[in-house]
Design a protein around this motif. Structure first.
Motif, PDB file in Angstrom:
ATOM      1  N   MET A 203       0.859  -1.175   0.000  1.00 17.20           N
ATOM      2  CA  MET A 203       0.000   0.000   0.000  1.00 17.20           C
ATOM      3  C   MET A 203       0.893   1.221   0.000  1.00 17.20           C
ATOM      4  SD  MET A 203      -2.726   1.076   2.977  1.00 17.20           S
ATOM      5  CE  MET A 203      -3.699   2.578   2.898  1.00 17.20           C
ATOM      6  N   ILE A 204       0.625   2.191  -0.906  1.00 20.09           N
ATOM      7  CA  ILE A 204       1.465   3.385  -0.953  1.00 20.09           C
ATOM      8  C   ILE A 204       0.629   4.640  -0.739  1.00 20.09           C
ATOM      9  CG2 ILE A 204       3.051   2.235  -2.533  1.00 20.09           C
ATOM     10  CD1 ILE A 204       1.258   5.271  -3.861  1.00 20.09           C
ATOM     11  N   ARG A 212      -2.494  14.319  -2.268  1.00 19.62           N
ATOM     12  CA  ARG A 212      -2.179  13.000  -1.737  1.00 19.62           C
ATOM     13  C   ARG A 212      -2.754  11.939  -2.668  1.00 19.62           C
ATOM     14  NH1 ARG A 212      -0.880  13.047   3.679  1.00 19.62           N
ATOM     15  NH2 ARG A 212      -0.151  15.075   2.971  1.00 19.62           N
ATOM     16  N   ALA A 213      -2.041  10.814  -2.829  1.00 15.04           N
ATOM     17  CA  ALA A 213      -2.555   9.657  -3.571  1.00 15.04           C
ATOM     18  C   ALA A 213      -2.341   8.411  -2.729  1.00 15.04           C
ATOM     19  CB  ALA A 213      -1.844   9.510  -4.921  1.00 15.04           C
ATOM     20  N   VAL A 214      -3.363   7.567  -2.661  1.00 16.09           N
ATOM     21  CA  VAL A 214      -3.298   6.290  -1.950  1.00 16.09           C
ATOM     22  C   VAL A 214      -3.662   5.199  -2.947  1.00 16.09           C
ATOM     23  CG1 VAL A 214      -4.192   4.922  -0.032  1.00 16.09           C
ATOM     24  CG2 VAL A 214      -4.048   7.416   0.183  1.00 16.09           C
ATOM     25  N   VAL A 215      -2.835   4.161  -3.030  1.00 14.97           N
ATOM     26  CA  VAL A 215      -3.087   3.066  -3.973  1.00 14.97           C
ATOM     27  C   VAL A 215      -2.722   1.755  -3.308  1.00 14.97           C
ATOM     28  CG1 VAL A 215      -2.634   2.117  -6.276  1.00 14.97           C
ATOM     29  CG2 VAL A 215      -2.460   4.599  -5.896  1.00 14.97           C
ATOM     30  N   LEU A 230      -6.963  -2.558  -8.366  1.00 17.44           N
ATOM     31  CA  LEU A 230      -6.313  -1.563  -7.519  1.00 17.44           C
ATOM     32  C   LEU A 230      -7.339  -0.554  -7.021  1.00 17.44           C
ATOM     33  CD1 LEU A 230      -3.083  -0.741  -9.581  1.00 17.44           C
ATOM     34  CD2 LEU A 230      -3.270  -2.218  -7.576  1.00 17.44           C
ATOM     35  N   ASN A 231      -7.293  -0.281  -5.733  1.00 16.69           N
ATOM     36  CA  ASN A 231      -8.044   0.837  -5.188  1.00 16.69           C
ATOM     37  C   ASN A 231      -7.161   2.071  -5.237  1.00 16.69           C
ATOM     38  OD1 ASN A 231     -10.407   1.811  -3.263  1.00 16.69           O
ATOM     39  ND2 ASN A 231      -8.502   2.584  -2.401  1.00 16.69           N
TER      40      ASN A 231
END
Length: 429
Positions: A203-204, A212-215, A230-231
Motif C-alpha cells: 500500500m502506498i 495526496r494519492a493512496v493506492v 487496484l483501489n
C-alpha cells in the motif's frame, strides 16, 4: 434480550454476528436503503480487527475475497521513499492486514448474518425515524418505510445506532448538530484493473502537503492478463470558492474533471494518472468527519462506528474501529443482565481511546510524515535521514499504532473479546 441495530454496514453487520456468537440471537438489523446493495470502493482491515473477524469464523471466507497487505510506504511528490514498514504477518502479527473492496466485505458479513441469524434478520427500506424510552426501560423504535410507504415500530431492550456518518439515531440524540464538518480537502476514489506495482502487496501513500494519492491492490492477478484490482484515492485542498455537495460516495464524476491536478504523480514504479484515466468510474467526496461527542449512550440507546466517531481516512481505522466497537459491545451485552449498564460499559471502554484517535486523524495521523517531508525538503532529498533524524519516523508510526490499539504485542497477546461458552448463561443466573 432483543436488540435492534440501525444500519447494515460493516459495524452493524459485525454487531449482529458478534451478538450471535455471544449467545444473543434476537437481533434485527434495519437498513434504510430500499434494497440491500453492497457499495463502496476499497478499505483496509487492520490485524486487531481481522483477529475479531477470525474469532467469529470469517477469516477463511474473507481471505478468498481480499489480499494480505504486506507493507506500507510513504513517498514524497517526487516518488522518493520517506518511510516503509512491514504490515500484517510480515510485521509479526498473528493475523494479516487485509485489503478488500468494501462491497465484498459487506457481502461476506451479510451472507453470514442471514445464514446464522435467519434470512429475515436484515430488513431493507427501514430507516429509524425516532425512538422513545418505555416505562420498563426498553426502547420503542419508530421506523419509516420510504419505498413501500408507511411506518411501523418495534420494541427492544436496546437500540444500536450503526447507521453511518449521517446517522438518524445520532441526529435524534443531537438534533442541532448539523451536517458533518468539512476540512477543505476534496477526495476522488475509484478502482482500476492494472498490472501489479512494486511487490504486488504494498500500500502506498504519496504526495505533498496539499495533494495526496493512496493506492493498493485488492485482488490476486487475473489469469488472463495478470492485472489486479487496484483501489486508488486522490485528494487535494479545495480552491478558493470551490464547494462540494453533501457527503455522498455515490456521486460519480468523470476522471477528466480532476486528472490534471495529479498529472505529475507519475513515478518510475507507479503511474497514478494512468490509473485514474483507465478507471471505469470515479466518485467525489468532501473529506468530512464528526466532532467528538461527550457521550454515546443514552439509556437503552447507543452509537457505534461512524455514527459515534466518524474520522478522516488516515491510518485505515474506519472499518477497523467499527469492528472493534461491535465486538466490545456484544461482549458487554452478553455478559450482563442489564442492557443499559452494558451499553454504558461499552462506552466506558471505547469512547476515550476513540476520541484520542479521532484527534490524531485531524492532525493527519501517520500521514503527517508526508507533510513534514514536503515542508523540510520540497525539492526532494538525497537521503531521508537528512530530513528525519534519529528515530522520528519510527516513533510516529509506533505511537499511532498504540493509539489505535493495533500495536503487535497488544493484538497478539491481549485476552479475547469473545464470550466463552456458557458465560452468558452464568451471567443471567
Amino acid at each position: 434480550m432483543s436488540i435492534v441495530v440501525a444500519g447494515a454496514g460493516i459495524g452493524g453487520l459485525t454487531t449482529a454476528l458478534s451478538l450471535h456468537a455471544a449467545g444473543v440471537t434476537d437481533v434485527t438489523v434495519l437498513e434504510a436503503a430500499a434494497a440491500f446493495r453492497p457499495l463502496g470502493v476499497g478499505l483496509n482491515i487492520l490485524p486487531n480487527a481481522v483477529r475479531e473477524l477470525d474469532e467469529i469464523g470469517l477469516l477463511d471466507e474473507l481471505s478468498k475475497a481480499s489480499v494480505p497487505t504486506g507493507s506500507l510506504g510513504y513517498y514524497n511528490r517526487h516518488g522518493q521513499l520517506i518511510w516503509h514498514e512491514p504490515r500484517g504477518r510480515a510485521a509479526g502479527y498473528r493475523w494479516p492486514q487485509l485489503s478488500i473492496h468494501r462491497g465484498r466485505l459487506q457481502a461476506v458479513l451479510a451472507d453470514a448474518v442471514r445464514e446464522r441469524l435467519g434470512p429475515d434478520t436484515i430488513v431493507a427500506d427501514s430507516r429509524v425515524a425516532g425512538f422513545e424510552e418505555l416505562p420498563d426501560g426498553r426502547v420503542r423504535v419508530q421506523v419509516r418505510h420510504t419505498a413501500a410507504g408507511g411506518a411501523s415500530h418495534t420494541d427492544a431492550d436496546a437500540l444500536i445506532g450503526a447507521d453511518g456518518i449521517r446517522s438518524a439515531v445520532r441526529a435524534a440524540l443531537h438534533p442541532a448538530e448539523g451536517p458533518p464538518p468539512w476540512n477543505g480537502l476534496v477526495v476522488w476514489r475509484g478502482t482500476t484493473w492494472a498490472p501489479p506495482f512494486l511487490d504486488g502487496h504494498t500500500m502506498i501513500i504519496a504526495g505533498d502537503d496539499r495533494r495526496r494519492a493512496v493506492v493498493y491492490p485488492m485482488s490476486d492477478p487475473r489469469p488472463e492478463d495478470g492485472a489486479v484490482l487496484l483501489n486508488w484515492a486522490v485528494a487535494r485542498a479545495a480552491r478558493p470558492g470551490e464547494t462540494i455537495e453533501a457527503a455522498d460516495w455515490n456521486r460519480s464524476v468523470q476522471p477528466d474533471e480532476f486528472l490534471g491536478d495529479f498529472a505529475d504523480l507519475d513515478f518510475d514504479w507507479l503511474d497514478v494518472p494512468a490509473l485514474i484515466r483507465t478507471s471505469d468510474e470515479a466518485f467525489i467526496y468532501p473529506m468530512v468527519d464528526r466532532d467528538p461527542l461527550p457521550r454515546w449512550t443514552h439509556g437503552p440507546v447507543t452509537l457505534l462506528g461512524d455514527a459515534a466517531h466518524a474520522m478522516y481516512p488516515m491510518g485505515s481505522n474506519g472499518a477497523t474501529q467499527s469492528i472493534m466497537d461491535a465486538r466490545v459491545l456484544a461482549r458487554e451485552l452478553a455478559l450482563g443482565s442489564d442492557p443499559r449498564a452494558a451499553l454504558a460499559g461499552y462506552e466506558a471502554a471505547r469512547l476515550t481511546p476513540l476520541t484520542e484517535l479521532h484527534k490524531s486523524t485531524r492532525r493527519r495521523g501517520p500521514e503527517v510524515v508526508i507533510d513534514l517531508a514536503h515542508q523540510r525538503a520540497p525539492e526532494g532529498f538525497r537521503t531521508v535521514q537528512e530530513v528525519f533524524p534519529g528515530t522520528e519516523l519510527r516513533d510516529i508510526s509506533e505511537d499511532f499504532a498504540r493509539l489505535g490499539g493495533f500495536d503487535p504485542d497488544l493484538v497478539n497477546h491481549r485476552a479475547s473479546l469473545g464470550v466463552p461458552a456458557g458465560a452468558r448463561t452464568e451471567a443471567l443466573a
